[in-house]
Every structure is written in C-alpha cells, then in structure tokens.
Design a protein around this motif. Structure first.
Motif, PDB file in Angstrom:
ATOM      1  N   GLY A 127       0.893  -1.256   0.087  1.00  0.00           N
ATOM      2  CA  GLY A 127      -0.071  -0.009   0.168  1.00  0.00           C
ATOM      3  C   GLY A 127       0.638   1.078   0.020  1.00  0.00           C
ATOM      4  O   GLY A 127       2.282   1.277  -0.374  1.00  0.00           O
ATOM      5  N   LEU A 128       0.186   2.536   0.408  1.00  0.00           N
ATOM      6  CA  LEU A 128       0.831   3.690   0.141  1.00  0.00           C
ATOM      7  C   LEU A 128       1.657   4.015   1.579  1.00  0.00           C
ATOM      8  O   LEU A 128       0.938   3.961   2.752  1.00  0.00           O
ATOM      9  CB  LEU A 128      -0.004   4.783  -0.033  1.00  0.00           C
ATOM     10  CG  LEU A 128       0.490   6.279  -0.295  1.00  0.00           C
ATOM     11  CD1 LEU A 128       1.708   6.221  -1.413  1.00  0.00           C
ATOM     12  CD2 LEU A 128      -0.583   7.114  -0.351  1.00  0.00           C
ATOM     13  N   LEU A 129       2.835   4.189   1.654  1.00  0.00           N
ATOM     14  CA  LEU A 129       3.794   4.510   2.939  1.00  0.00           C
ATOM     15  C   LEU A 129       4.388   5.607   2.605  1.00  0.00           C
ATOM     16  O   LEU A 129       5.020   6.049   1.318  1.00  0.00           O
ATOM     17  CB  LEU A 129       4.768   3.315   3.182  1.00  0.00           C
ATOM     18  CG  LEU A 129       4.187   1.892   3.227  1.00  0.00           C
ATOM     19  CD1 LEU A 129       5.099   0.895   3.220  1.00  0.00           C
ATOM     20  CD2 LEU A 129       3.219   2.046   4.652  1.00  0.00           C
ATOM     21  N   GLN A 130       4.767   6.436   3.867  1.00  0.00           N
ATOM     22  CA  GLN A 130       5.540   7.565   3.617  1.00  0.00           C
ATOM     23  C   GLN A 130       6.934   7.467   4.549  1.00  0.00           C
ATOM     24  O   GLN A 130       6.736   6.898   5.461  1.00  0.00           O
ATOM     25  CB  GLN A 130       4.895   8.918   4.122  1.00  0.00           C
ATOM     26  CG  GLN A 130       3.815   9.458   3.169  1.00  0.00           C
ATOM     27  CD  GLN A 130       2.527   8.931   3.301  1.00  0.00           C
ATOM     28  OE1 GLN A 130       2.036   8.475   4.510  1.00  0.00           O
ATOM     29  NE2 GLN A 130       1.682   8.706   2.302  1.00  0.00           N
ATOM     30  N   PRO A 131       7.845   8.409   4.210  1.00  0.00           N
ATOM     31  CA  PRO A 131       8.788   8.306   5.216  1.00  0.00           C
ATOM     32  C   PRO A 131       8.541   8.811   6.746  1.00  0.00           C
ATOM     33  O   PRO A 131       7.611   9.768   6.549  1.00  0.00           O
ATOM     34  CB  PRO A 131      10.060   9.480   4.928  1.00  0.00           C
ATOM     35  CG  PRO A 131       9.690   9.667   3.087  1.00  0.00           C
ATOM     36  CD  PRO A 131       8.188   9.358   3.229  1.00  0.00           C
ATOM     37  N   PRO A 132       9.010   8.222   7.679  1.00  0.00           N
ATOM     38  CA  PRO A 132       9.574   7.127   8.132  1.00  0.00           C
ATOM     39  C   PRO A 132       8.909   5.857   8.304  1.00  0.00           C
ATOM     40  O   PRO A 132       9.413   5.106   9.190  1.00  0.00           O
ATOM     41  CB  PRO A 132      10.604   7.703   9.125  1.00  0.00           C
ATOM     42  CG  PRO A 132       9.337   8.510   9.897  1.00  0.00           C
ATOM     43  CD  PRO A 132       8.373   8.833   9.098  1.00  0.00           C
ATOM     44  N   ASP A 133       7.992   5.581   7.519  1.00  0.00           N
ATOM     45  CA  ASP A 133       7.267   4.362   8.003  1.00  0.00           C
ATOM     46  C   ASP A 133       7.713   3.136   7.857  1.00  0.00           C
ATOM     47  O   ASP A 133       8.626   3.135   7.125  1.00  0.00           O
ATOM     48  CB  ASP A 133       5.874   4.278   6.890  1.00  0.00           C
ATOM     49  CG  ASP A 133       4.665   5.213   7.182  1.00  0.00           C
ATOM     50  OD1 ASP A 133       4.686   5.931   7.966  1.00  0.00           O
ATOM     51  OD2 ASP A 133       3.938   5.353   6.062  1.00  0.00           O
ATOM     52  N   GLN A 134       7.504   2.158   8.750  1.00  0.00           N
ATOM     53  CA  GLN A 134       7.962   0.841   8.473  1.00  0.00           C
ATOM     54  C   GLN A 134       7.472   0.184   7.269  1.00  0.00           C
ATOM     55  O   GLN A 134       6.350   0.106   7.170  1.00  0.00           O
ATOM     56  CB  GLN A 134       7.671   0.133   9.774  1.00  0.00           C
ATOM     57  CG  GLN A 134       8.161   0.637  10.971  1.00  0.00           C
ATOM     58  CD  GLN A 134       8.056  -0.410  12.192  1.00  0.00           C
ATOM     59  OE1 GLN A 134       8.921  -0.557  13.067  1.00  0.00           O
ATOM     60  NE2 GLN A 134       6.860  -0.354  12.546  1.00  0.00           N
ATOM     61  N   ILE A 135       8.509  -0.628   6.511  1.00  0.00           N
ATOM     62  CA  ILE A 135       8.027  -1.282   5.319  1.00  0.00           C
ATOM     63  C   ILE A 135       7.981  -2.722   5.791  1.00  0.00           C
ATOM     64  O   ILE A 135       6.834  -3.564   5.279  1.00  0.00           O
ATOM     65  CB  ILE A 135       9.133  -1.175   4.236  1.00  0.00           C
ATOM     66  CG1 ILE A 135       9.167   0.269   3.996  1.00  0.00           C
ATOM     67  CG2 ILE A 135       8.644  -1.932   2.967  1.00  0.00           C
ATOM     68  CD1 ILE A 135      10.140   0.640   2.895  1.00  0.00           C
ATOM     69  N   MET A 136       9.238  -3.357   6.344  1.00  0.00           N
ATOM     70  CA  MET A 136       9.036  -4.880   6.850  1.00  0.00           C
ATOM     71  C   MET A 136       9.847  -4.831   7.732  1.00  0.00           C
ATOM     72  O   MET A 136      10.587  -4.173   8.223  1.00  0.00           O
ATOM     73  CB  MET A 136       9.456  -5.420   5.278  1.00  0.00           C
ATOM     74  CG  MET A 136      10.812  -4.971   4.843  1.00  0.00           C
ATOM     75  SD  MET A 136      12.376  -5.503   5.882  1.00  0.00           S
ATOM     76  CE  MET A 136      12.128  -7.304   5.352  1.00  0.00           C
ATOM     77  N   MET A 137       9.829  -6.301   8.322  1.00  0.00           N
ATOM     78  CA  MET A 137      10.718  -6.832   9.433  1.00  0.00           C
ATOM     79  C   MET A 137      11.041  -8.281   9.141  1.00  0.00           C
ATOM     80  O   MET A 137      10.155  -9.126   8.410  1.00  0.00           O
ATOM     81  CB  MET A 137      10.124  -6.398  10.710  1.00  0.00           C
ATOM     82  CG  MET A 137       8.752  -7.455  10.823  1.00  0.00           C
ATOM     83  SD  MET A 137       8.503  -7.873  12.661  1.00  0.00           S
ATOM     84  CE  MET A 137       9.209  -9.876  12.636  1.00  0.00           C
ATOM     85  N   VAL A 138      11.996  -8.513   9.637  1.00  0.00           N
ATOM     86  CA  VAL A 138      12.410 -10.055   9.589  1.00  0.00           C
ATOM     87  C   VAL A 138      12.918 -10.226  10.942  1.00  0.00           C
ATOM     88  O   VAL A 138      13.746  -9.529  11.518  1.00  0.00           O
ATOM     89  CB  VAL A 138      13.753 -10.397   8.740  1.00  0.00           C
ATOM     90  CG1 VAL A 138      14.240 -12.063   9.051  1.00  0.00           C
ATOM     91  CG2 VAL A 138      13.284 -10.206   7.241  1.00  0.00           C
TER      92      VAL A 138
END
Length: 158
Positions: A87-98
C-alpha cells in the motif's frame, strides 16, 4: 501459540510484540536477531514523498515461505517471522521486518541476513516512489544480486 511465519499487510507492526510471539516462552531461544526496513526520504539523488508497494497475493507469501524453509535448511534456527507491508507508505514508515530466533547468536545473525538478501531479490514486490520529478518504479540493484550470490545462489531479480 503458533505464529504465522509470513504476513503481507497494510497495517503497521510492533517489533517487540512480534518478537515476543516468536519466542513465546521457548526456553531453547538464546538469541533473537531482527531487521526493520523503513521508507527513506531520499533515493537515487531525489527526495521521496511516498512509496507504494504492490504484490501478487498468494504468490508472494508462497515465495517468502520457501525462503524461510531454505533458512531452516541452512541454519540452526528455531523460528523466523517476516512481515512486509503493502500500500501507500511515507517516510519514515516501517516497510518490513525479519525476525529470527535460535539457540546461538551466530545462526540468528546469518539467517536474518540471508533472509534479507533473499527478500531483496526474490520476493515478488513492486515499488513505486513519488518524487518531485514524478512517479518512478524502483529497479532492482546489482548489489542485491551480489549479496544473494555470496550465499551460493545465482538468480536474477524476481
């Protein structure tokens, strides 16, 4: 309690909650390694106001599940969890994690890095950035292929 290994979602996540669920009282766990990727406000010399991530439902989850299976084959880990937002994200949103758990730190570090290198090249996601010059698709990087190759995997970007 069994936690899903892969989640593709629009909503944000809480790393501490995810790690707690992954550990879930398993007394064998002596190490936790995690990585969280965030949206940067710059890329390739341009400012970035937002990023839109798309995926192919079903195919994306299957590809990441296979990556986790491969991490289990290569490393002595007890569990792994991957969350990737779309979806739509902006700085500094979290994108992913491992997040990876194991008895010893070395295996957690290696498996986490392996999964990140694999995700960057083989997971079917498409990213479009909004810049002052307009929208642009984010291309794969040669450095990402080189990172995967160090694990003995030679595969073009997905």
């Amino acid at each position: 309690m069994s936690v899903a290994r892969v989640s593709i979602q629009t909503n944000d996540f809480d790393l501490s909650q995810e790690v707690a669920a992954l550990r879930d009282g398993d007394k064998r766990v002596g190490a936790v390694c995690s990585f969280v990727g965030t949206v940067r406000d710059r890329n390739d010399g341009s400012s970035v106001s937002s990023m839109e991530l798309e995926h192919y439902p079903g195919m994306t989850e299957k590809a990441i599940e296979a990556m986790i299976d491969e991490a289990h084959r290569r490393f002595d880990i007890l569990g792994a969890r991957v969350i990737h937002r779309v979806g739509l994200l902006q700085p500094p949103d979290q994108i992913m994690m491992v997040a990876v758990v194991s008895a010893h730190r070395g295996q957690s570090f290696e498996a986490c890095e392996f999964l990140m290198d694999y995700l960057k090249t083989q997971a079917p996601f498409w990213k479009k950035e909004q810049t002052p010059e307009g929208a642009r698709w984010v291309d794969a990087r040669v450095a990402d292929d080189a990172a995967l190759a160090r694990w003995g995997i030679s595969a073009p970007n997905a």
